[in-house]
Structures are given as C-alpha cells and as structure tokens.
Motif scaffolding. Structure first.
Motif, short mmCIF file in Angstrom:
data_model
loop_
_atom_site.label_atom_id
_atom_site.label_comp_id
_atom_site.label_asym_id
_atom_site.label_seq_id
_atom_site.Cartn_x
_atom_site.Cartn_y
_atom_site.Cartn_z
N GLU A 1 0.85 -1.17 0.00
CA GLU A 1 0.00 0.00 0.00
C GLU A 1 0.89 1.23 0.00
O GLU A 1 1.80 1.35 0.82
CB GLU A 1 -0.88 -0.02 1.25
CG GLU A 1 -1.99 0.99 1.27
CD GLU A 1 -2.85 0.81 2.50
OE1 GLU A 1 -4.01 0.38 2.38
OE2 GLU A 1 -2.36 1.11 3.61
N ASN B 1 1.42 5.27 0.44
CA ASN B 1 0.92 6.51 1.01
C ASN B 1 1.68 7.67 0.37
O ASN B 1 2.92 7.64 0.32
CB ASN B 1 1.13 6.56 2.52
CG ASN B 1 0.51 5.37 3.23
OD1 ASN B 1 -0.67 5.36 3.51
ND2 ASN B 1 1.31 4.35 3.52
N THR C 1 -5.33 9.44 -6.06
CA THR C 1 -5.70 9.91 -4.73
C THR C 1 -6.95 10.77 -4.83
O THR C 1 -7.47 11.02 -5.91
CB THR C 1 -4.58 10.77 -4.13
OG1 THR C 1 -4.44 11.98 -4.89
CG2 THR C 1 -3.25 10.02 -4.12
N LYS D 1 -5.12 5.59 -0.42
CA LYS D 1 -3.92 4.80 -0.67
C LYS D 1 -3.97 4.17 -2.06
O LYS D 1 -5.02 4.00 -2.65
CB LYS D 1 -3.77 3.68 0.38
CG LYS D 1 -4.06 4.10 1.81
CD LYS D 1 -3.22 5.26 2.29
CE LYS D 1 -3.57 5.61 3.74
NZ LYS D 1 -2.95 6.87 4.18
N ASP E 1 -2.95 0.74 -4.03
CA ASP E 1 -2.58 -0.66 -3.85
C ASP E 1 -1.75 -1.15 -5.03
O ASP E 1 -2.14 -0.96 -6.18
CB ASP E 1 -3.83 -1.54 -3.72
CG ASP E 1 -4.61 -1.25 -2.45
OD1 ASP E 1 -3.97 -0.91 -1.44
OD2 ASP E 1 -5.84 -1.37 -2.46
N THR F 1 0.57 -4.92 3.14
CA THR F 1 -0.82 -5.10 3.55
C THR F 1 -0.92 -6.22 4.57
O THR F 1 -0.34 -7.29 4.41
CB THR F 1 -1.69 -5.44 2.33
OG1 THR F 1 -1.61 -4.36 1.40
CG2 THR F 1 -3.13 -5.65 2.73
N GLN G 1 -5.35 -0.36 8.60
CA GLN G 1 -5.34 1.07 8.85
C GLN G 1 -4.89 1.44 10.26
O GLN G 1 -4.12 2.40 10.42
CB GLN G 1 -6.73 1.64 8.57
CG GLN G 1 -7.11 1.59 7.09
CD GLN G 1 -8.55 1.98 6.87
OE1 GLN G 1 -9.47 1.30 7.31
NE2 GLN G 1 -8.76 3.07 6.16
#
Length: 590
Positions: free
Chosen positions: A62, A64, A100, A114, A116, A197, A263
């Motif tokens: 993932e 960010n 995003t 996020k 993937d 993940t 999360q």
C-alpha cells in the motif's frame, strides 16, 4: 493542517475507511493478476487465473503519498492537487494503478487515499507518479471520472518499486520534473511511503461524536470534521481516514466509521484524532486533538465517558491546554469482513445470463460490414467475442452451466417485434447448455429472427430480476450477472432506470458491453461511475451501483482486457450486496 481530503462536494465528504478503500480487496490470495505489468490485483481476476495454473508469489503493498512545495497555478487561491500513480510497461507505455483524492487549496498535501500495488521480487517494476491541479469546476466529480488532459500538470517523478520497499524507512522523496524528464525551476517533491498489507479480516466500526467544541467561526458555529492518523515507527503519522463535515454544529454526530487492521495496526498502536473547523479555502482551523488508540476508544465506549481534546499552548511551546470539548464513542463493533474469495470458495455461485441486440442498426447479417456477420473463416464478430470472453470467466463460478439467453429488438416468424425472446427459439425454455450453447443459439437465431428495433432494455432487466427474486425467495447462495450486448442508443432510458433501481435490491449485477461505434452516452449514465446513483420515475434511488458498461472499442484498442472490464467492479458489487444483508460465507467454510 494539510488541506481538505476530498473527491466530491468540495472536500466535505468522508475519505478512507473500509467501505471506500477495501471493498474490492481480497484478504488472502496467492495468484496471478490480469495486469500486464503485474502491479494491479483483483480477487475475481486472481481466482479465474488461478484456475489456469498461474500462481506466482507476490506481496501486496500500500502506497501513502504526500507532496511538498508544489507550484501554484491558481490565481485567487492555491492549487487543488491530486496524484496519479502508473506502472510503466516494458514497451514504455503507462498503466494507471490509481488516483488519490483531491486536496483543495494546498501546496503541501498529504493524501489519505492509498494506492494498492503488488510487489514481485523477481520483476523490475518502474512506477511513475504524476501530480495535477484539478480545476474547480470538476470538484464534484469522482476522481476516476476526471479527464487528466483538462487538468493542469504540476510535475512527475519516477522510481522502481524495489527502491522503496528495500529502504529501512520504506519512504522515498522524489523531485518532481516536467514530462520530458527535465527540471524547470522548483516543481516541488513527492514522498512515497510503502507498507505491506496486513492479511486480516478484522475491522472496527465506530460511531463517533463530540460535545462542547470551541467555536471557531465568527457569525455561525463551526463546521467540524475528524481526521484520524496512525503514528508509524519513524515517529511521523500517516492519515488513514476522515469523517464527513457536519455543518454549523458544536455537538456533531458523524456517520459510522469502519477501520481495518491495515489502517490502525493494532489496538495498542498510537493514533492521533484531530478535530478541524472546515473552511472552503482549505485553511481548516484546528479545534483540538488527542493521542489515543483503538484500545482506548473501546474503553471510552465501554465506560460511556468522553476524552477531552487538547490544543498546543500559545504561551508555552511544550505545554498543551485541556479543552472542554470531548470525543465520545457511541458505538464500537468488532467484525469480520469476509472477502469475495471467502464467499465463492465456500459455495456461493455467480450465475450467468446473456441478452443479445437484434436491432436493425447492427446491419444485414449477410453482409461483411454487419456487426452480426458470421465469418466463414471462423473469425469471431464482436457479439461472439463478447459472449466467449465474458462467458468463459463467469461459467467458472457456475456449477450447472445452464445459462438463460435472450434476444431483444427482433421480429420472430413474421410476428410482432419482441424485446425479450428466448434465443434458442424454444418458447418453453430460455436456458442453454454452456457458452457453446449460447453461441449455437445466437448463430441459429440470425437465420430465424429479422432485425428490427428500437433498443429497449426494460423487459430484459425485469426478466433477469424476476429470476434473481425467485432465487432470493429460496434463500439461495446464487448471485446473478446479466450480460447485455448492444450496438445502439437506448430508447427507453427511464424505463430501464426504473427496472435497474428495482433490481438494485436483488442479487444481480448488469454488465453492458457496447459493440460498434455508436454514441454510448446513455450507457454511461446507467453506469454509476459518475458518482450519481440511478433514480426511478417515482424518485426512488438505487440502493447500490450494480451496473457496469464496457465499450468493446476500448478492448480492441488494447486499453483493457475483457476479463478486467468485466471483473473490475463485480467483486465490490457482490460484497456490497452480501454485506448489506449481513450474509456470511456458507457453513463449513475453512
């Protein structure tokens, strides 16, 4: 504060949470992907390709994203940035992995949405990151509907995925450049942080509210929203979600928020909850904050108490002022979120149905330029290609492989035009055996049905809905997928909307494949990708989006495969249905 997290309604909608970020993600599959770059993963595609013996190992990652010191292209305000991530294929072309949300009026955005990706140790996986300033007139559109050519390009950067995951911090900062790879002045930078993940089905649903918040507005009350961030090992924080904005209220109550283990990390992992007063300028004012954890929030719920917000002291840098405003947890529910694969592996079935367009706009089937022309050499026409490619996927999930098959828009045996007739010509049965049975019935019908019109979907959708409703009354474990293949402009748009709204309560998804070069704008209206749910003539709104439109010309251009086109949204539609009814995988599920 870092801006407003938004993809619709000017930044006032919620972002993050299990339902918006994880709906289509599976929990644990170790299979191939349909992506040519090997970077996109989809559970339904995985399960299909696994049946073909393709099982390379990979790790789900993932990403960010945040940016710093972006260029400002807006005159009266700051840029409204959105990041787009691509995988670069071997031939140099770019495959979009995700976008995003838009953050309004901010040159130093930290995005919540996020991206993937799938990390293969044995493959070099180049990534390209592009940042755009989204024009104000597009702020009410979902980001996936935005045309990038209509937005201002702010810069791009690139790296290899392994560069990120091999760093101790798993964080890399890249200088933004122009598309030609050159730096023209300072375009800012983009920072990418990668996290593996977590394979867990556990999620926490909470109902949060506040009381006695400080008022930050002069002529009205504050418009509060919450942002929740997870503190990571390096000491920084990663935002994971935010609530919607509640207007003009110092005692706000927000809609339920669902966070996955991915999360929040663990119940002991520190979180920061910040409460802001929303401003359309993007300069949101901090009302208060508190450091907490899922475990502490659970205790607040159990003890029916609130926790005071604090705010940095204006007099003493290292001190915090305790505020009267409090955060309460009115609901706390720990639940299991089963994946698409959990359901189909336990015995849930996808049942395939097909409807073929026999309107005159397809052209005379005897002429080579007709969309219905059967090539003696064996080369498939567009209808045959759609039936074979879609049918091959769906029949894998169907145990008896007996498929209802209809035609519409044709005239039978000098009778009236029918908008729902059995494709096999048998008045007593609409089912055929397997995909080859559909192909045979289709070719036979071309000799017995005269093409006519107009293009009407209402009767076909209602017929499929009746079958799905009968199955539902029997407490069946079946979910139905209706494939409609058409070349024309829809003539009964409102009637079709009415039928689709009724069908949204049933275990039914509708895939519309457009063949030929007609204007398919009405089909795109039926697809809920514009963020607007369908509304019936009586004002009833669809309970969910269960329609997907795929133009075959995109398949022919190589932009998507039919497998990807079909299955992109199907797992999410299926999960929305079963979760809304609290349906679990079948007993004896392992």
């Amino acid at each position: 504060m870092g801006g407003c997290f938004s993809d619709v309604k000017g930044g006032q909608a919620a972002v993050g949470g299990v339902h918006s970020l994880r709906l289509q993600r599976g929990i644990s599959s170790n299979v191939a992907t349909a992506s040519s770059s090997g970077t996109v993963q989809n559970d339904a595609v995985d399960f299909f390709f696994r049946s073909k013996g393709l099982q390379p190992l990979y790790t789900r990652i993932e990403l960010n994203l945040s940016a710093s010191k972006l260029r400002d292209y807006d005159i009266m305000s700051k840029s409204d940035p959105m990041a787009v991530v691509y995988a670069q294929k071997k031939d140099g072309t770019l495959e979009q992995l995700g976008r995003t949300e838009v953050i309004m009026n901010n040159l130093n955005p930290t995005w919540i949405q996020k991206i993937d990706v799938v990390f293969h140790f044995e493959i070099v996986q180049p990534l390209v990151f592009q940042v755009y300033d989204v024009d104000t007139k597009y702020h009410n559109l979902p980001t996936k509907m935005l045309e990038l050519k209509d937005q201002d390009f702010l810069g791009e950067a690139s790296c290899v995925l392994s560069e990120i995951v091999t760093l101790r911090s798993r964080t890399i900062t890249l200088e933004l450049r122009n598309r030609n790879g050159h730096s023209v002045g300072n375009l800012g930078s983009i920072t990418v942080h990668a996290e593996e993940t977590i394979a867990s089905k556990t999620a926490i649903e909470m109902r949060l509210r506040c009381s006695n918040l400080d008022n930050k507005d002069r002529f009205s009350k504050s418009d509060p929203f919450l942002r929740i961030s997870r503190i990571v090992e390096t000491g920084g924080s990663v935002p994971v979600c935010k609530t919607e904005v509640v207007h003009n209220n110092l005692d706000p109550v927000w809609k339920p928020l669902c966070l996955s283990t991915q999360q929040y990390g663990s119940k002991e992992n520190p979180l920061v909850v910040e409460c802001f007063d929303f401003n359309s300028s993007g300069n949101h004012i901090l009302i208060g904050k508190q450091q907490t954890s899922i475990g502490v929030l659970e205790k607040l719920y159990q003890e029916k108490t609130g926790a005071n917000f604090v705010i940095p002291s204006s007099r003493h840098r290292d001190h915090e002022k305790i505020l009267k405003g409090k955060l309460f947890v009115d609901g706390f529910d720990e639940k299991e979120l089963y994946s698409f694969l959990d359901y189909v592996s336990s015995g849930f079935e996808l049942n395939f149905m097909v409807a073929v367009d026999f309107t005159a706009s397809n052209g005379d089937p005897q002429k080579p330029d007709s969309l219905h022309y059967i090539d003696p050499s064996g080369c498939f026409n567009a209808y045959q290609q759609a039936i074979m490619e879609v049918g091959e996927v769906i029949q894998f999930y169907d145990s008896d492989k007996r498929f209802p098959a209809w035609g519409f828009g044709g005239r039978m045996y000098n009778g009236p035009v029918s908008h729902c007739f059995n494709l096999n010509g048998d008045a007593g049965s609409f089912e055929v055996e397997g995909v080859q049975g559909i192909m045979a019935a289709y070719q036979s019908a071309l000799h017995t049905v005269s093409l006519h019109g107009p293009t009407l979907f209402g009767q076909i959708v209602n017929q499929a809905a009746e079958i799905a409703a009968q199955s539902l009354s029997q407490n069946s474990n079946k979910y139905f997928v209706l494939l409609i293949i058409t070349d024309g402009v829809l003539s009964d748009l409102q009637e079709t909307k009415d039928a689709l709204v009724r069908a949204s309560d049933l275990p039914l998804s509708i895939l519309i494949v457009g063949v030929g070069n007609a204007d398919f704008k009405t089909m795109e209206i039926l697809d809920g990708d514009n963020g607007q749910r369908l509304e019936s003539s009586t004002g009833r709104v669809a309970t969910r989006d269960n329609v997907q439109f795929v133009p075959m010309r995109d398949v022919h251009r190589g932009e998507i495969s039919m497998v990807q086109g079909l299955l992109e949204e199907l797992p999410g539609q299926f999960l929305t249905y079963v979760r809304s009814r609290d349906m679990k995988p079948l007993p004896n599920f392992v």
